[in-house]
Design a protein around this motif. Structure first.
Motif, PDB file in Angstrom:
ATOM      1  N   HIS A 212      -6.229   7.113  -4.765  1.00  0.00           N
ATOM      2  CA  HIS A 212      -6.509   5.668  -4.762  1.00  0.00           C
ATOM      3  C   HIS A 212      -8.007   5.412  -4.908  1.00  0.00           C
ATOM      4  O   HIS A 212      -8.799   5.724  -4.019  1.00  0.00           O
ATOM      5  CB  HIS A 212      -6.020   5.063  -3.432  1.00  0.00           C
ATOM      6  CG  HIS A 212      -6.042   3.561  -3.381  1.00  0.00           C
ATOM      7  ND1 HIS A 212      -4.909   2.811  -3.161  1.00  0.00           N
ATOM      8  CD2 HIS A 212      -7.060   2.677  -3.511  1.00  0.00           C
ATOM      9  CE1 HIS A 212      -5.233   1.522  -3.144  1.00  0.00           C
ATOM     10  NE2 HIS A 212      -6.545   1.415  -3.356  1.00  0.00           N
TER      11      HIS A 212
ATOM     12  N   HIS B  43      -3.614  -7.222  -5.692  1.00  0.00           N
ATOM     13  CA  HIS B  43      -4.140  -7.009  -4.334  1.00  0.00           C
ATOM     14  C   HIS B  43      -3.936  -8.278  -3.509  1.00  0.00           C
ATOM     15  O   HIS B  43      -4.093  -9.385  -4.048  1.00  0.00           O
ATOM     16  CB  HIS B  43      -5.629  -6.678  -4.444  1.00  0.00           C
ATOM     17  CG  HIS B  43      -6.241  -6.170  -3.187  1.00  0.00           C
ATOM     18  ND1 HIS B  43      -6.461  -6.981  -2.091  1.00  0.00           N
ATOM     19  CD2 HIS B  43      -6.683  -4.937  -2.845  1.00  0.00           C
ATOM     20  CE1 HIS B  43      -7.018  -6.255  -1.126  1.00  0.00           C
ATOM     21  NE2 HIS B  43      -7.163  -5.014  -1.564  1.00  0.00           N
TER      22      HIS B  43
ATOM     23  N   GLU C  87      -2.027  -2.216  -6.044  1.00  0.00           N
ATOM     24  CA  GLU C  87      -1.759  -2.337  -4.653  1.00  0.00           C
ATOM     25  C   GLU C  87      -1.388  -3.761  -4.288  1.00  0.00           C
ATOM     26  O   GLU C  87      -1.941  -4.729  -4.817  1.00  0.00           O
ATOM     27  CB  GLU C  87      -2.943  -1.857  -3.805  1.00  0.00           C
ATOM     28  CG  GLU C  87      -4.236  -2.658  -3.955  1.00  0.00           C
ATOM     29  CD  GLU C  87      -5.353  -2.043  -3.105  1.00  0.00           C
ATOM     30  OE1 GLU C  87      -5.279  -2.123  -1.877  1.00  0.00           O
ATOM     31  OE2 GLU C  87      -6.291  -1.482  -3.719  1.00  0.00           O
TER      32      GLU C  87
ATOM     33  N   HIS D  11      -1.172  -2.099   0.753  1.00  0.00           N
ATOM     34  CA  HIS D  11      -2.423  -2.404   1.450  1.00  0.00           C
ATOM     35  C   HIS D  11      -2.066  -3.222   2.685  1.00  0.00           C
ATOM     36  O   HIS D  11      -1.463  -4.289   2.570  1.00  0.00           O
ATOM     37  CB  HIS D  11      -3.350  -3.188   0.512  1.00  0.00           C
ATOM     38  CG  HIS D  11      -4.604  -3.691   1.163  1.00  0.00           C
ATOM     39  ND1 HIS D  11      -5.842  -3.165   0.895  1.00  0.00           N
ATOM     40  CD2 HIS D  11      -4.803  -4.679   2.067  1.00  0.00           C
ATOM     41  CE1 HIS D  11      -6.761  -3.799   1.604  1.00  0.00           C
ATOM     42  NE2 HIS D  11      -6.161  -4.731   2.329  1.00  0.00           N
TER      43      HIS D  11
ATOM     44  N   HIS E  71      -1.494   2.894   2.052  1.00  0.00           N
ATOM     45  CA  HIS E  71      -2.773   3.436   1.601  1.00  0.00           C
ATOM     46  C   HIS E  71      -3.896   3.067   2.561  1.00  0.00           C
ATOM     47  O   HIS E  71      -3.815   2.065   3.276  1.00  0.00           O
ATOM     48  CB  HIS E  71      -3.049   2.953   0.166  1.00  0.00           C
ATOM     49  CG  HIS E  71      -4.168   1.980   0.042  1.00  0.00           C
ATOM     50  ND1 HIS E  71      -5.483   2.387  -0.043  1.00  0.00           N
ATOM     51  CD2 HIS E  71      -4.185   0.635   0.008  1.00  0.00           C
ATOM     52  CE1 HIS E  71      -6.247   1.300  -0.133  1.00  0.00           C
ATOM     53  NE2 HIS E  71      -5.490   0.234  -0.101  1.00  0.00           N
TER      54      HIS E  71
ATOM     55  N   ASP F  93     -10.529   5.299  -2.013  1.00  0.00           N
ATOM     56  CA  ASP F  93     -10.662   3.839  -2.123  1.00  0.00           C
ATOM     57  C   ASP F  93     -12.054   3.479  -2.669  1.00  0.00           C
ATOM     58  O   ASP F  93     -12.592   2.409  -2.366  1.00  0.00           O
ATOM     59  CB  ASP F  93     -10.390   3.119  -0.798  1.00  0.00           C
ATOM     60  CG  ASP F  93      -9.860   1.694  -0.996  1.00  0.00           C
ATOM     61  OD1 ASP F  93      -9.585   1.311  -2.159  1.00  0.00           O
ATOM     62  OD2 ASP F  93      -9.736   0.961  -0.005  1.00  0.00           O
TER      63      ASP F  93
HETATM   64 ZN    ZN Z   1      -6.376  -1.560  -0.334  1.00  0.00          ZN
END
Ligand code: ZN
Ligand code: ZN
Length: 268
Positions: free
Chosen positions: A6, A63, A92, A128, A154, A204
């Motif tokens: 990720h 997101h 995500e 997320h 994640h 990330d």
């Molecule tokens: Zn995230």
């Protein structure tokens, strides 16, 4: 071999030096990188990254920060984009009540749409979750009752119960540089309780650089530091942890396994 499961290669802090970052990742043993979507509308950018760089896969989704920017993308549109050969997951997507850049009800609705897309496509969902444990658990259990889907929690930084529910639902749990921070004792205790066959690692990037790079711009190569810290936490050698998380990655992201010619191994 390690995999950064990720990161955000399209981010302005990384986007103009992707070849250099991938070379450094490769030199650090990080041979695969997943660039994660934050906006369905940026599909072309992710597609280009994955088509130009053989070590890069991508996902597609919205997101939770941006849920209010794309509140009405139907599951079918996400599934259609996800058919690209190098698109290996949905997301995500999820709930972020910490920043709450989008209203909670919009985040929840968009999240459920992504679960539907994961179910329809058969691709894993990249979840997320931040400061939303109770609603997250409620939605995951409710949706799982409506039909199975696969997922990874994640950059795990939630409470113990969400990790336990995730594992019980068959999900994977991915840890980022946060696990290397001095004050993350509780998170390390949670990581130690996740079955090793469900662990993933990620950066990330460009966010959350692990020690000893904390505070700098993160990049895929740095996942090696997170993996080393996680190995200590779970009582494996760095090599064992790398092998386990890579195997886990391919077991979850079957499309990546097929692309890398590992389908039978991943199924084992
Ligand atoms: Zn995230
Ligand atoms: Zn992310």
């Amino acid at each position: 071999m390690l995999i950064d499961s990720h990161c955000h290669l399209d981010h302005v802090k990384l986007g103009d030096r992707v070849p250099e970052l991938l070379a450094r990742a490769g030199a650090a043993g990080v041979e695969r990188v997943v660039t994660i979507s934050t906006h369905v509308s940026r599909f072309e950018r992710y597609r280009e990254l994955a088509e130009h760089h053989p070590s890069v896969f991508f996902t597609i989704g919205t997101h939770p920060h941006h849920a209010a920017e794309e509140p009405d993308v139907p599951a079918a549109a996400i599934v259609e984009k996800a058919q690209h050969p190098r698109c290996i997951g949905i997301g995500e997507s999820g709930l972020d009540y910490h920043y709450q850049f989008s209203p909670r009800d919009v985040q929840q609705r968009v999240f459920r749409t992504h679960i539907a897309a994961a179910r329809q496509s058969g691709l894993p969902l990249v979840i997320h979750a931040r400061d939303a444990d109770e609603d997250m658990i409620g939605i995951l259990e409710d949706e799982m009752g409506q039909g199975p889907f696969r997922a990874v929690l994640h950059c795990f930084s939630s409470g113990r119960r969400l990790a336990e529910v995730g594992v019980a639902l068959g999900f994977y749990v991915s840890f980022s540089g946060i696990v290397t921070f001095k004050r993350s004792e509780e998170l390390r205790a949670i990581a130690a309780a996740v079955p090793p066959e469900r662990l993933l690692v990620e950066t990330d990037a460009p966010y959350l650089a692990p020690e000893p790079h904390r505070g700098k711009t993160n990049e895929p190569a740095f996942v090696a530091h997170t993996a080393a810290a996680l190995a200590d936490v779970v009582g494996l050698t760095a090599e064992e942890l790398a092998a386990a998380t890579t195997r886990n990655f391919y077991r979850l992201f079957r499309k990546a396994a097929a692309l890398d010619g590992l389908l039978s191994e991943a199924a084992a």
